[in-house]
Every structure is written in structure tokens, then in C-alpha cells.
Design an enzyme around this catalytic site. Structure first.
Site, PDB file in Angstrom:
ATOM      1  N   HIS A 195     -31.986  35.521  85.003  1.00 17.93           N
ATOM      2  CA  HIS A 195     -33.317  34.914  85.138  1.00 17.93           C
ATOM      3  C   HIS A 195     -34.247  35.253  83.967  1.00 17.93           C
ATOM      4  O   HIS A 195     -35.405  34.810  83.979  1.00 17.93           O
ATOM      5  CB  HIS A 195     -33.979  35.356  86.445  1.00 17.93           C
ATOM      6  CG  HIS A 195     -33.279  34.863  87.667  1.00 17.93           C
ATOM      7  ND1 HIS A 195     -33.024  33.528  87.897  1.00 17.93           N
ATOM      8  CD2 HIS A 195     -32.749  35.525  88.736  1.00 17.93           C
ATOM      9  CE1 HIS A 195     -32.379  33.394  89.046  1.00 17.93           C
ATOM     10  NE2 HIS A 195     -32.195  34.588  89.569  1.00 17.93           N
ATOM     11  N   ASP A 249     -23.761  32.102  90.175  1.00 15.14           N
ATOM     12  CA  ASP A 249     -24.730  32.755  91.057  1.00 15.14           C
ATOM     13  C   ASP A 249     -25.398  31.691  91.940  1.00 15.14           C
ATOM     14  O   ASP A 249     -25.575  30.540  91.518  1.00 15.14           O
ATOM     15  CB  ASP A 249     -25.786  33.465  90.210  1.00 15.14           C
ATOM     16  CG  ASP A 249     -26.677  34.398  91.019  1.00 15.14           C
ATOM     17  OD1 ASP A 249     -26.420  35.612  90.986  1.00 15.14           O
ATOM     18  OD2 ASP A 249     -27.631  33.901  91.664  1.00 15.14           O
ATOM     19  N   HIS A 302     -28.416  31.424  92.617  1.00 20.05           N
ATOM     20  CA  HIS A 302     -29.673  31.006  91.984  1.00 20.05           C
ATOM     21  C   HIS A 302     -29.408  30.462  90.582  1.00 20.05           C
ATOM     22  O   HIS A 302     -28.555  30.977  89.855  1.00 20.05           O
ATOM     23  CB  HIS A 302     -30.621  32.202  91.877  1.00 20.05           C
ATOM     24  CG  HIS A 302     -30.899  32.871  93.187  1.00 20.05           C
ATOM     25  ND1 HIS A 302     -30.213  33.981  93.621  1.00 20.05           N
ATOM     26  CD2 HIS A 302     -31.793  32.560  94.164  1.00 20.05           C
ATOM     27  CE1 HIS A 302     -30.677  34.347  94.815  1.00 20.05           C
ATOM     28  NE2 HIS A 302     -31.626  33.506  95.167  1.00 20.05           N
ATOM     29  N   ASP A 306     -23.999  35.898  95.709  1.00 25.51           N
ATOM     30  CA  ASP A 306     -24.977  35.575  96.751  1.00 25.51           C
ATOM     31  C   ASP A 306     -24.741  34.182  97.321  1.00 25.51           C
ATOM     32  O   ASP A 306     -25.515  33.702  98.151  1.00 25.51           O
ATOM     33  CB  ASP A 306     -26.423  35.738  96.251  1.00 25.51           C
ATOM     34  CG  ASP A 306     -26.620  35.356  94.806  1.00 25.51           C
ATOM     35  OD1 ASP A 306     -25.690  34.757  94.210  1.00 25.51           O
ATOM     36  OD2 ASP A 306     -27.701  35.628  94.256  1.00 25.51           O
TER      37      ASP A 306
HETATM   38 ZN   LIG Z   1     -28.758  35.146  92.601  1.00 27.28          ZN
END
Ligand SMILES: [Zn+2]
Length: 360
Positions: A169, A204, A206, A293
Site C-alpha cells: 500500500h 493480496d 486488498h 487475507d
Molecule cells: Zn491485504
């Protein structure tokens, strides 16, 4: 498969994050990496090695020097200026997606001297506090990723960097999303400098907004991401399907946003689309940002994947036939994290599983 691990990750251990306005225990904790380490130590397919020091050159090839300088100085500055408690929280974010209106029409914000202002200048959201050992942990994670990249450069077909806090991120000039430095992007740029074309597969849950931003204008690095649709899920402000790269990088970003409740079958179908694009890129190496995740029981996600699908995902990634560097990113259901990581990596190796050897 060789696994690179560094114990400095435990030095970054903030105790509290704020979710929906409520202070709660951090999901991103040292136990995540330690649970994976335990599962792999119990499996003869994996051997552990320590990272070597790589200096700041590869880091500032990707990140703004001011960000690195801030992370190095932040804690002592915070203390000198009277900051208290065990963590330094980002609160004031003058020029990010959260508060773009503050300086609308007035040009970008400038970096102030005050620690409280500086952390807002270099961070893009409020979930990522700094503690006394954060910078050492961040440097350790980068060295893990670069040392694992060295193994691939030296001829290993696969290598795994077991690191945290996850970095995908973090764009060039900011940290956030639990992360401090984007070690996946640092390692990718390092490989691209030496090998030419490289592909990143970010699995991931996200979207890896930081990695996408860093390579958005480049055509030597292809970024492919399977992730939760940003319309409903973090990081909200990046990861849309129509973000495809810009300038010479046009067409070298592929986002595959997925719905809530995404099943194993739907996930594998999207993976095929991503792998087809990677095969077209004719890369010399692949970097996988391995977030777990996506697992059905993850506390901060909403996919429905099960452990067995990770073997199949790893197996299909291996079918690309590329030297593959796997770097750990997210994954927050600690009781199954070790088994899920081990299963994924066993799939990459094409090595049948004996789940009785998994300690958790
Ligand atoms: Zn994540």
C-alpha cells in the site's frame, strides 16, 4: 525452497489501530510472520536463511528520499518535540485522498518541521502508527526481499521472503495501509534493473495501490492484481478495472476487482485472466505479492477461499515457468496463516502435501 527471514520485524509492534472510529488491537501483528515461520520450519521442503544488508540505494530507487529520511528520524523527533505514549499516530493528512480539499487550487502541501505535521505529510491514512523500532523493522523487510531476489538472480527457481509489515500500500512518497516501505516494489525494481522485463502478481485481498503507483508509467514492469473491488473495500481510491497504466505504461497495469463472497472457482477464473496477461509480457522473472487475507475466515476481508485452493493457485503460477520471487504481504487469520502459506508455496513447488506436518 529457500526462505529469507529476519527477526527485526518484531520491532514494529504498535498495539492499537482505529477501525470505524473504534480503537482496537492491531490485526497486523508479529504473530502473523511467526506462525508462517513455524509452519515452514516443520517442513523439509523449506530451508531458512538470513538477509544480507543492501543499503539504501535500492530503496531510494523506488521511494522518495524524504520519506525514508522521515521514517529514520520520526521516533526521535517525536520524543524531542514532546510526543508521548508508545506510538506516533498519523492524524493530520493535508494533501492526500482523504483531505484533498484543504489545498484545492493552491498547489501541493509542503513538509513542516513539526513531527505531528511531518507524519501526516508522509502518510496517506490513519491506520499505521510508528513505534520506536519501526524503521529498523522496515529496513529488515527490505533486506529480506532483496536477499530473496538475489537467490532468484543466482539461479533459484523460487525464493520466499517472509516479511512484515506488508508494504504494497506504500506508493513512492508515502507510507500507510499498515506498511512502511514497499519491499515488493523495491525488489521488483531491483530485478527489473538487472533482468529487464518483470511481472508482478499481487494476490493480496486488498489492491496494491502503492505498487501500482510506483510502476504506473513503466512498460518493463507489468502489474497484475486480483483484489476486492475498491467500491466496497480498502484502499477505496485505487484498484478500478479502468486503471490500466499511463504514458509508456498504458496497458501494463491489469486490475481484476472481485465481488464479496468470491469463491474458489471465481477466483481461479480471474487468476487465469491474470496469468494469460503475464504470459504475454515475456518477463524474465515474476514477483508474487502473497496476501492470504483472501481466506474465508480472514477478519478484515470478505472472500470465501479455502486452504486447498492455495495449492492450486501456486501450481498455476508455477505453470508460467518463470523464476518466481514470493514476498509475504497481508493475511490476518493467524490460526490458519502458516498452513495457508505452506500450502500455497507447496503448490508453487508442485510438491504434494502432507498436512499432518503442519503444526497449526
Ligand atoms: Zn491485504
Amino acid at each position: 525452497m529457500r526462505v529469507v527471514y529476519d527477526s527485526r520485524h518484531v520491532l514494529h509492534d504498535p498495539t492499537t489501530e482505529v477501525q470505524y472510529g473504534v480503537p482496537m488491537h492491531m490485526y497486523e501483528v508479529p504473530a502473523r510472520v511467526e506462525s508462517i515461520r513455524a509452519a515452514l520450519l516443520a517442513d523439509d521442503e523449506f530451508s531458512f536463511t538470513n538477509p544480507t544488508e543492501h543499503g539504501l540505494g535500492p530503496v531510494t530507487a523506488v521511494h522518495h528520499e524524504g520519506l525514508v529520511r522521515f521514517l529514520a528520524d520520526a521516533w526521535s523527533l517525536w520524543r524531542i518535540q514532546g510526543g508521548g505514549g508508545g506510538a506516533m499516530p498519523p492524524q493530520y493528512l493535508p494533501d492526500t485522498v482523504l483531505h484533498p480539499a484543504i489545498r484545492e487550487g493552491m498547489g501541493p502541501a509542503r513538509e513542516p518541521s513539526a513531527a505531528m505535521g511531518r507524519i501526516g505529510y508522509w502518510c496517506w491514512e490513519t491506520m499505521t502508527p510508528l513505534v520506536v523500532g519501526s524503521y529498523q523493522a522496515a529496513r529488515g523487510a527490505v533486506d529480506v526481499a532483496l536477499t530473496a531476489a538475489d537467490l532468484v538472480l543466482a539461479g533459484d527457481r523460487t525464493a520466499y521472503g517472509l516479511a512484515r509489515p506488508p508494504g504494497h500500500h506504500c506508493p513512492r512518497s508515502a507510507f500507510g495501509g499498515y506498511g512502511l516501505l514497499n519491499y515488493s516494489a523495491v525488489a521488483t525494481a531491483y530485478l527489473a534493473e538487472q533482468l529487464g522485463r518483470v511481472a508482478v502478481l499481487d494476490v493480496d485481498y486488498h489492491h496494491g495501490n502503492g505498487t501500482q503507483q510506483i510502476f504506473y508509467h513503466r512498460d518493463d514492469v507489468l502489474y497484475v492484481s486480483l483484489h476486492a473491488d475498491p467500491d466496497r473495500a480498502y484502499p477505496y481510491f485505487a484498484g478500478w478495472a479502468d486503471e490500466r497504466g499511463a504514458a509508456t505504461g498504458e496497458g501494463f497495469t491489469l486490475n481484476l476487482p472481485l465481488p464479496a463472497g468470491c469463491t474458489n472457482a471465481d477466483y481461479l477464473a480471474a487468476l487465469e485472466t491474470g496469468l494469460e496477461r503475464i504470459a504475454e509480457h515475456a518477463a524474465a522473472a515474476l514477483v508474487v505479492s502473497l496476501g492470504l487475507d483472501t481466506y474465508g475466515q480472514d477478519p478484515i476481508a470478505d472472500f470465501a477461499l479455502s486452504t486447498d485452493v492455495y495449492y492450486e493457485v501456486g501450481r498455476r503460477v508455477a505453470s508460467l515457468g518463470l523464476p518466481t520471487l514470493v514476498l509475504q504481504e497481508g493475511g490476518y487469520f493467524v490460526p490458519k496463516l502458516g498452513e495457508n502459506a505452506r500450502t500455497w508455496l507447496r503448490g508453487l513447488l508442485g510438491s504434494p502435501l502432507d498436512l499432518r506436518a503442519t503444526p497449526n
